[in-house]
Design an enzyme around this catalytic site. Sequence first.
Site, PDB file in Angstrom:
ATOM      1  N   ASP A   1       0.840  -1.199   0.000  1.00  0.00           N
ATOM      2  CA  ASP A   1       0.000   0.000   0.000  1.00  0.00           C
ATOM      3  C   ASP A   1       0.877   1.251   0.000  1.00  0.00           C
ATOM      4  OD1 ASP A   1      -2.456   1.469   0.179  1.00  0.00           O
ATOM      5  OD2 ASP A   1      -2.021   1.781   2.293  1.00  0.00           O
TER       6      ASP A   1
ATOM      7  N   ASP B   1       2.723   1.541  -3.647  1.00  0.00           N
ATOM      8  CA  ASP B   1       2.000   2.078  -4.810  1.00  0.00           C
ATOM      9  C   ASP B   1       2.097   3.598  -4.884  1.00  0.00           C
ATOM     10  OD1 ASP B   1       0.213   2.829  -2.839  1.00  0.00           O
ATOM     11  OD2 ASP B   1      -1.471   1.649  -3.591  1.00  0.00           O
TER      12      ASP B   1
ATOM     13  N   ASP C   1      -6.767   3.518  -4.226  1.00  0.00           N
ATOM     14  CA  ASP C   1      -5.934   3.548  -3.032  1.00  0.00           C
ATOM     15  C   ASP C   1      -6.751   3.976  -1.810  1.00  0.00           C
ATOM     16  OD1 ASP C   1      -3.344   3.316  -1.768  1.00  0.00           O
ATOM     17  OD2 ASP C   1      -3.350   5.497  -1.615  1.00  0.00           O
TER      18      ASP C   1
ATOM     19  N   ASP D   1      -8.097   0.832   0.877  1.00  0.00           N
ATOM     20  CA  ASP D   1      -7.472   0.815   2.201  1.00  0.00           C
ATOM     21  C   ASP D   1      -8.504   0.448   3.245  1.00  0.00           C
ATOM     22  OD1 ASP D   1      -4.955   1.421   1.377  1.00  0.00           O
ATOM     23  OD2 ASP D   1      -5.018   3.530   1.966  1.00  0.00           O
TER      24      ASP D   1
END
Length: 527
Positions: free
Chosen positions: A343, A346, A364, A368
């Site tokens: 995470d 990226d 994103d 999450d």
Amino acid sequence: MTRVVLLGSPPDPIASPPPGGQPLLPADITLASLPGAPTVYGRLLGQLASVDADPVTIARPAHAAAYRGHAGRVLESPDLAGDLRTLADVAETAEDDLLLFPADALVHDELIYQIVKAKRAALTLIVREERDEDGPEEPPIEDAEPEIGAKTIEGLPQRTRAGRGRVISVGTAYHAVTRPNAVLLGPILLRQRHAASLAEAARELADMVHLFGPEDDVTELLVLGLVRRGVSVGVRGRRDLFYRRVRDQREADEALAEMAGFNEDRARLNNAVKGADGFFTTFFVSTYSRFIARWAARRGLTPNQVTLISIGLGLLAAAAFATGTRPGAVAGAVLIYFAFVFDCVDGQLARYARKFGVLGAWLDATFDRFKEYAVFVGLAVGATVSGQFGDGEGVWTLALVALGLQSVKHLVDFSFGAANRRKAPVPLPTLALTVADDRPLRAALEERRASRSTGVRGLLKLWTKAGKFRPVHWARKMIVFPIGERFGAIAITAAFFDPRVTFLTLIVWGGVAATYTLTGRILRSLA
């Protein structure tokens, strides 16, 4: 889109001319050691082509021909007053942000990128005076008298005072400054909403050129005009990147040799890491995740592909937790940790490779939460399957409380951020350009500071100052329970304890974080 304006007429040096003769045009200085042996001007145009394919260059009529052999438009100006009026014309018609750049600059691509992508409404590049610890002790700033700075750095006059992340005051051969401590290197980024202020200041300064010296730079004068019109001009240094203005071939050769000692790729990689991350992310992820991002970039992976890897790892972690076994809990802890690592990767990959997109930002932000809540479900299912907690109803209740608490916290953060962006900033004091020194400006700033140091604002200011101490800084980072700390807490408690402990940790820490955050939001709303 950003409108680029190159300034082709550098100021005369405040010190002696460079050895070997008078300064040369940037279009005549060759960078022989670079591929294709471009000129300083030609290289800079190539670097700025991605920002503006049709830049404007302002040059003297006698020099215009040398600049017209390159891309973009050349506007002729007979003198400093003409430069300022031409810039005013460009600013008045600009529908985009403005990037002003000296044409004699030798600079890293990464530094240009960082300036253009800065979040400040106005930004300029500076170099600060190095403090002489063994020199005579200077009087307190409140006792210092304004001066026309005679010191130089890299041939440019030290006539700027910078502090608190912005330019406080700027001097010229006419305008005196209290305790100048920095030099304006030249580049200025200005958002379109301040273009009118720039144009007005430039025209007024054009009528005052008889007061200035030959060493007074156009960019220096423009920052002076913006600051005295109450525009907050942020500052940044070169840090681990290279920037130098060159006046002749010898200086260019020396600058190239110096620039070769900088690792631009490493600086670019380091700058791909967020500077405001939490404790867990900073010390247990970003120390190596940046190298994964570079590896991914060199193999053509996109940020969206890395985001999908992170989502996949998060779902696998949830499935492992759902087995209700100790090996499954340990496997889930490892998987959720690496889901968070990717995470981070990226975003770092997007900044390093400069690949941004609306889809990526949405993926994103949305997934999450999806990964986190999927892990909550996996832990609750695992607790039920294991049979350690009866029918698991109590664990599911804890899971729902943790999920609800985190959802409310996200909602508060998002709504406050949206409201805060609409809040107009407190205006800075202004001062007429005809005033010869900055004492009235200093007095107005002190009055503004005093008015903002009482009541709730004073309390918030003290808390902000406390952040200068590293333990307080990291404590403040951790108390808000950012995503790195949450995933770290899930991984550790799930691996060594049971789901009930995990959810209680999330609820207790999350409750403290929500209380702290909500209190801060209310205080800042009242300030």
